[in-house]
Scaffold this motif. Structure first.
Motif, mmCIF file in Angstrom:
data_model
loop_
_atom_site.group_PDB
_atom_site.id
_atom_site.type_symbol
_atom_site.label_atom_id
_atom_site.label_comp_id
_atom_site.label_asym_id
_atom_site.label_seq_id
_atom_site.Cartn_x
_atom_site.Cartn_y
_atom_site.Cartn_z
ATOM 1 N N VAL A 194 103.174 31.088 49.184
ATOM 2 C CA VAL A 194 104.372 31.803 48.582
ATOM 3 C C VAL A 194 103.529 32.819 47.897
ATOM 4 N N CYS A 195 104.342 34.044 47.919
ATOM 5 C CA CYS A 195 103.976 35.310 46.985
ATOM 6 C C CYS A 195 105.357 35.939 46.481
ATOM 7 N N ARG A 196 105.526 37.139 46.006
ATOM 8 C CA ARG A 196 106.514 37.673 45.385
ATOM 9 C C ARG A 196 107.468 37.988 46.511
ATOM 10 N N SER A 197 107.006 38.876 47.680
ATOM 11 C CA SER A 197 107.670 39.511 48.578
ATOM 12 C C SER A 197 107.221 38.964 50.080
ATOM 13 N N GLY A 198 106.281 38.438 50.365
ATOM 14 C CA GLY A 198 105.723 38.081 51.677
ATOM 15 C C GLY A 198 104.395 38.752 52.008
ATOM 16 N N ASN A 199 103.762 39.543 51.391
ATOM 17 C CA ASN A 199 102.511 40.237 51.735
ATOM 18 C C ASN A 199 101.565 39.384 51.535
ATOM 19 N N ARG A 200 101.199 39.153 50.158
ATOM 20 C CA ARG A 200 100.011 38.183 49.753
ATOM 21 C C ARG A 200 99.916 36.830 50.561
ATOM 22 N N SER A 201 101.168 36.393 50.836
ATOM 23 C CA SER A 201 101.080 35.083 51.346
ATOM 24 C C SER A 201 100.631 35.267 52.789
ATOM 25 N N LEU A 202 100.951 36.130 53.420
ATOM 26 C CA LEU A 202 100.388 36.291 54.600
ATOM 27 C C LEU A 202 98.726 36.493 54.883
ATOM 28 N N THR A 203 98.288 37.339 53.827
ATOM 29 C CA THR A 203 96.899 37.392 53.541
ATOM 30 C C THR A 203 96.155 36.276 53.207
ATOM 31 N N ALA A 204 96.726 35.437 52.520
ATOM 32 C CA ALA A 204 96.418 33.977 52.233
ATOM 33 C C ALA A 204 96.182 33.081 53.403
ATOM 34 N N CYS A 205 97.519 33.150 54.101
ATOM 35 C CA CYS A 205 97.364 32.318 55.467
ATOM 36 C C CYS A 205 96.278 32.643 56.390
ATOM 37 N N ASN A 206 95.857 34.093 56.402
ATOM 38 C CA ASN A 206 94.915 34.503 57.260
ATOM 39 C C ASN A 206 93.605 34.287 56.622
ATOM 40 N N MET A 207 93.330 34.049 55.375
ATOM 41 C CA MET A 207 92.150 33.682 54.702
ATOM 42 C C MET A 207 92.082 32.275 55.093
ATOM 43 N N LEU A 208 92.999 31.269 54.808
ATOM 44 C CA LEU A 208 92.821 29.804 55.280
ATOM 45 C C LEU A 208 92.177 29.806 56.700
ATOM 46 N N ALA A 209 92.988 30.363 57.791
ATOM 47 C CA ALA A 209 92.627 30.193 59.024
ATOM 48 C C ALA A 209 91.217 30.581 59.325
ATOM 49 N N ALA A 210 90.850 31.896 58.951
ATOM 50 C CA ALA A 210 89.208 32.237 58.946
ATOM 51 C C ALA A 210 88.432 31.301 58.295
ATOM 52 N N ASN A 211 88.888 30.453 57.292
ATOM 53 C CA ASN A 211 88.017 29.653 56.798
ATOM 54 C C ASN A 211 88.106 28.153 57.303
ATOM 55 N N GLY A 212 88.443 28.026 58.298
ATOM 56 C CA GLY A 212 88.532 26.829 59.253
ATOM 57 C C GLY A 212 89.751 25.952 59.018
ATOM 58 N N PHE A 213 90.766 26.152 58.252
ATOM 59 C CA PHE A 213 91.839 25.315 57.959
ATOM 60 C C PHE A 213 92.884 25.293 59.273
ATOM 61 N N ASP A 214 92.617 24.199 59.966
ATOM 62 C CA ASP A 214 93.011 23.867 61.304
ATOM 63 C C ASP A 214 94.278 23.132 61.253
ATOM 64 N N VAL A 215 95.256 23.806 60.315
ATOM 65 C CA VAL A 215 96.649 22.823 60.038
ATOM 66 C C VAL A 215 97.733 24.132 60.289
ATOM 67 N N GLU A 216 98.849 23.702 60.265
ATOM 68 C CA GLU A 216 99.978 24.532 60.198
ATOM 69 C C GLU A 216 100.024 25.417 59.224
ATOM 70 N N LEU A 217 99.905 26.693 59.167
ATOM 71 C CA LEU A 217 99.749 27.798 57.909
ATOM 72 C C LEU A 217 101.038 28.682 58.116
ATOM 73 N N TYR A 218 102.005 28.727 56.994
ATOM 74 C CA TYR A 218 103.251 29.648 56.915
ATOM 75 C C TYR A 218 103.136 30.309 55.840
ATOM 76 N N SER A 219 103.576 31.546 56.027
ATOM 77 C CA SER A 219 103.680 32.438 55.106
ATOM 78 C C SER A 219 105.278 32.727 54.803
ATOM 79 N N MET A 220 105.860 32.295 53.483
ATOM 80 C CA MET A 220 107.244 32.470 53.309
ATOM 81 C C MET A 220 107.942 33.740 53.469
ATOM 82 N N ALA A 221 108.703 34.172 54.366
ATOM 83 C CA ALA A 221 109.260 35.448 54.555
ATOM 84 C C ALA A 221 110.125 35.729 53.281
ATOM 85 N N GLY A 222 110.001 37.048 52.628
ATOM 86 C CA GLY A 222 110.609 37.322 51.648
ATOM 87 C C GLY A 222 110.130 36.690 50.310
#
Length: 138
Positions: free
Chosen positions: A97-125
């Motif tokens: 979760v972030c303010r508008s959805g941009n940083r949350s997508l970045t965070a999800c991608n960072m988690l995925a790139a670091n081996g987090f093999d779980v469902e990753l969601y970026s909260m829209a808006g």
């Protein structure tokens, strides 16, 4: 001329049907988990149903305190996430979760790139959409 054919034979090039050994197939690329967008309504419904989901707020401390946050969310600013990965559980879905959805997508991608093999969601808006929907926040 005989030397020429001897060289061809030595290098396996003699004959009109010269074959080469096929190169070994490269190993499959590591599977990177998919990042999905989740609406505030979907997240609220999931939380209300008691589904386990780790709420990762990636805004600044000032935004977290001043603008409010979803109850139960954990603050790890996106700028600190790389050095604080150990604080994020790897055994349950994660909603960033972030303010508008941009940083949350970045965070999800960072988690995925670091081996987090779980469902990753970026909260829209982001929190703007959460608050606009009238959902509770602290």
């Amino acid at each position: 001329m005989l030397l020429f054919f001897a060289l061809l034979a030595a290098f396996g090039l003699a004959g009109c049907g010269a074959t080469t050994t096929p190169a070994a197939a490269p190993p499959p690329a590591a599977q990177v988990p998919q990042v999905a967008e989740i609406s505030v309504q979907q997240l609220k419904t999931s939380l209300d149903a008691g589904n386990p989901i780790f709420l990762l707020d990636v805004r600044t401390p000032a935004e977290f305190a001043g603008d409010g946050h979803i109850p139960g969310s954990v603050l790890i600013p996106v700028e600190e996430l790389a050095s604080r990965m150990a604080e994020v559980p790897s055994d349950q879905p994660i909603a960033c979760v972030c303010r508008s959805g941009n940083r949350s997508l970045t965070a999800c991608n960072m988690l995925a790139a670091n081996g987090f093999d779980v469902e990753l969601y970026s909260m829209a808006g982001g929190m703007r959409a959460w608050i606009a929907a009238g959902f509770p926040y602290e």
